[in-house]
Design a protein around this motif. Structure first.
Motif, short mmCIF file in Angstrom:
data_model
loop_
_atom_site.label_atom_id
_atom_site.label_comp_id
_atom_site.label_asym_id
_atom_site.label_seq_id
_atom_site.Cartn_x
_atom_site.Cartn_y
_atom_site.Cartn_z
N LYS A 32 6.30 0.24 0.36
CA LYS A 32 5.29 -0.03 -0.66
C LYS A 32 4.86 -1.49 -0.63
O LYS A 32 5.61 -2.38 -0.21
N ASP A 33 3.64 -1.72 -1.08
CA ASP A 33 3.23 -3.04 -1.51
C ASP A 33 2.55 -2.88 -2.87
O ASP A 33 2.75 -1.86 -3.55
N GLU A 34 1.72 -3.84 -3.27
CA GLU A 34 1.16 -3.80 -4.62
C GLU A 34 0.29 -2.57 -4.89
O GLU A 34 0.25 -2.05 -6.00
N ASP A 35 -0.44 -2.11 -3.88
CA ASP A 35 -1.39 -1.02 -4.13
C ASP A 35 -1.31 0.12 -3.12
O ASP A 35 -2.20 0.96 -3.07
N THR A 36 -0.25 0.15 -2.31
CA THR A 36 -0.13 1.20 -1.29
C THR A 36 1.30 1.73 -1.25
O THR A 36 2.26 0.96 -1.32
N SER A 37 1.42 3.05 -1.14
CA SER A 37 2.73 3.69 -0.94
C SER A 37 2.62 4.56 0.30
O SER A 37 1.67 5.34 0.44
N ILE A 38 3.59 4.44 1.20
CA ILE A 38 3.62 5.24 2.42
C ILE A 38 4.98 5.93 2.53
O ILE A 38 6.01 5.26 2.63
N TYR A 39 4.96 7.25 2.46
CA TYR A 39 6.20 8.03 2.60
C TYR A 39 6.45 8.34 4.07
O TYR A 39 5.52 8.60 4.84
#
Length: 303
Positions: free
Chosen positions: A43-50
């Motif tokens: 994750k960062d401030e505005d992105t989530s990657i599963y």
């Protein structure tokens, strides 16, 4: 524990199972078996990657697309897999353009006497006339032999996690992307020196008697959410086949980590599904992400 067929090579062969001509035998439905595969997130401030590790063939009744995996998929805007599988006819043409060797000697003549005897016996065991594959390169025949027994053992490529996720993404109207092209995946094998292709084929032949036990243990580790177990089973084969591991596993993991870093630049939620071996052990995708300053966190399991 000895795995005659390197675990990561079998997994990659299964990823290319659409390339093989052997049909999957129909199997009977069994009682549902609950599976809880591992899932990670970056994750960062505005992105989530599963990050989800898949098995490319499963037995009917295996229940895995629920709990945190189902929730993560539902929250995602996009599904990204290793490749976007082309139409069957298109894939057949791509394979034929790479896997057929019209100029060299027949395949069986490329093997030494002992390896040839084992190979011919293996082809008889799986019910494939060896003459039908004499003009194919060793890597393609290795793939064919690797997956040939699995249908009889109850595994079905149509139930593989990749296909299930693709169907669900299409039904939900999610966008779908890929980390590689079919040509790239085929090229990883096709680009191997012939001696390494023959080593892969010989290892596949040697591993056929134990494929039920060996692959079953891999699936059990996946089902239990045990990447450490998957890594343990891969270590011996990685040490024994370092050139293949570098080409088929490590270089690709490093490339994918770079792509994931770029994905973090775009806001949203992405669900990435790749073969489970890529997310286990040293030089996994997570390790290469860490080298880029990106931490992958295991998502806790909940009922």
């Amino acid at each position: 524990m000895k795995f005659p067929v390197p675990a990561f090579m079998l997994a990659f062969a299964l990823a290319l199972s659409a390339c093989a001509s052997a049909p999957v035998a129909p199997v009977q439905t069994v009682d549902p078996a609950s599976a809880d595969p591992a899932l990670w997130v970056v994750k960062d401030e505005d992105t989530s990657i599963y990050l989800f590790g898949t098995v490319h063939v499963l037995k009917p009744g295996t229940v895995w697309f629920d709990d945190e995996i189902g929730e993560a998929f539902d929250k995602s805007d996009k599904l990204v897999t290793e490749i976007i599988e082309p139409e069957a006819g298109s894939m057949t043409a791509k394979v034929a353009s790479l896997a057929i060797d019209l100029d060299g000697p027949p395949l069986s003549e490329k093997l030494d006497a002992d390896a040839k005897a084992k190979y011919l016996a293996a082809m008889t065991t799986v019910g494939i006339p060896y003459q039908a594959l004499e003009r194919y390169k060793p890597w393609m025949v290795g793939i064919t032999l690797a997956i040939a027994p699995l249908g009889k053992l109850g595994y079905d490529a149509e139930l593989g996690a990749d296909k299930v996720l693709n169907a669900a993404a299409k039904a939900a109207g999610k966008s779908i992307g890929a980390l590689e092209t079919p040509e790239q995946q085929l090229g990883f094998f096709n680009g191997l020196p012939e001696d390494q292709q023959i080593a892969f084929l010989n290892a596949t032949v040697d591993g056929l008697p134990d494929v039920d036990k060996d692959f079953g243990e891999l699936v059990n580790d996946w089902s239990a959410g045990n990447p450490e177990g998957l890594a343990d089973k891969m270590n011996e084969s990685l040490e024994a086949t370092p050139e293949l591991a570098e080409t088929l596993l490590f270089q690709r993991n490093q490339n994918w980590a770079g792509q994931i870093k770029t994905m973090l630049d775009t806001p949203g939620t992405i669900f990435i599904a790749v073969g489970a071996g890529h997310l286990a052990g040293e030089k996994s995708v997570q390790d290469y992400l860490k080298a880029l300053g990106i931490q992958a966190t295991r998502v806790p399991h909940h009922e």
